[in-house]
Design an enzyme around this catalytic site. Structure first.
Site, PDB file in Angstrom:
ATOM      1  CD  GLU A  47       1.430  46.209 -10.417  1.00 40.43           C
ATOM      2  OE1 GLU A  47       2.610  46.112 -10.014  1.00 40.43           O
ATOM      3  OE2 GLU A  47       0.595  45.289 -10.306  1.00 40.43           O
ATOM      4  CB  CYS A  93       4.719  40.859  -6.784  1.00 37.57           C
ATOM      5  SG  CYS A  93       6.131  39.880  -7.374  1.00 37.57           S
ATOM      6  CG  HIS A 150       3.541  42.575 -11.035  1.00 41.55           C
ATOM      7  ND1 HIS A 150       3.832  43.563 -10.117  1.00 41.55           N
ATOM      8  CD2 HIS A 150       4.518  41.638 -10.907  1.00 41.55           C
ATOM      9  CE1 HIS A 150       4.954  43.254  -9.475  1.00 41.55           C
ATOM     10  NE2 HIS A 150       5.384  42.088  -9.928  1.00 41.55           N
TER      11      HIS A 150
END
Length: 259
Positions: free
Chosen positions: A194, A102, A192
């Site tokens: 994660e 990001c 993202h």
């Protein structure tokens, strides 16, 4: 996750831990290590947003670096952002593996000569389908990674132009540069890998509370997140680990340990 003789990686954290992430996950470091880490490795945390950076004479000790997302603009000129750009330039010169997520994706692009700025189409919040290019498949088995992957997104800035010599390897209807590579040691991902749904839901609530987004827009994003299938988090983890642990994206990928 630590090991006396294991490989070392560093998380360059460009955001403060939210109260929610601290309570549920123990901090963003744990979120990243759960997805990208392996047994026996040592992961160090550097809170670059607070001006905490690794010593230049210790960079050679690390196999790779991950730059997190951030509420800050990658094109800003805060001291820590300029210091981060210098660090990334140094890591590029050393041919160290650097994965940007990001904000990390954007600031990595900026540091290496690309252009970043506000998205002309505004915020992108929710699960977005990313299409992978032929350049992506030049170094990875398409039978393992399908041509379209969904990922959680939360950003209003984007990469406008990648650095000269870099390659765009992923795009979406909303964002032209969802992924880029630069040689074998640089990988940027706008989404993202994660994030979990609960982390995004909490982030949306905070954006609403801070008047960063309108309540109606935020509530609609949360509703869509609840109604659609979850993002391809395990496949994104495979891609990121492939990059960090191997030769570019040529790491030996298997489904073992992911399903």
């Amino acid at each position: 996750m630590k090991g006396e003789d294991g490989k070392r990686y560093a998380l360059l954290l460009a955001a403060n831990d939210s109260d929610y992430v601290k309570k549920v996950y123990g901090g963003y470091l744990n979120v990243f290590v759960e997805v990208f880490g392996e047994q026996g490795e040592k992961w160090d945390l550097f809170r670059v947003v607070e001006g905490q950076f690794p010593n230049l004479d210790e960079l050679h000790n690390y196999e790779g670096f991950v730059i997190s997302g951030s509420p800050n603009d990658a094109y800003g000129n805060d001291d820590w952002i300029l210091d981060l750009c210098f660090l990334l330039q140094s890591l590029f010169a050393m041919q160290k593996k650097v994965l940007g997520i990001c904000f990390g994706h954007q600031v990595l692009c900026r540091a290496l000569g690309g252009k970043v700025g506000k998205s002309s189409s505004g915020w992108d919040i929710g699960v977005r389908e990313v299409s992978l290019t032929n350049e992506f498949y030049s170094s990875i088995d398409e039978l393992i990674i399908p041509p379209n992957l969904s990922i959680i997104e939360c950003h209003q800035d984007e990469v406008w132009e990648v650095p000269i010599g870099a390659k765009v390897i992923g795009y979406s209807e909303k964002t032209e540069v969802e992924m880029f590579t630069f040689g074998d040691n640089i990988l940027g991902i706008q989404g993202h890998p994660e994030y979990t749904n609960d982390i995004l839901n909490n982030l949306i609530d905070r954006l609403i509370s801070n008047n960063a987004i309108e309540r109606g827009f935020g509530e609609e994003a949360k509703l869509q997140l609840m109604e659609r299938e979850e993002a391809d988090r395990k496949l994104w983890a495979m891609i990121c680990k492939s990059f960090l642990k191997g030769d570019g994206l040529n790491y030996q990928l298997t489904f073992e340990g992911f399903f």
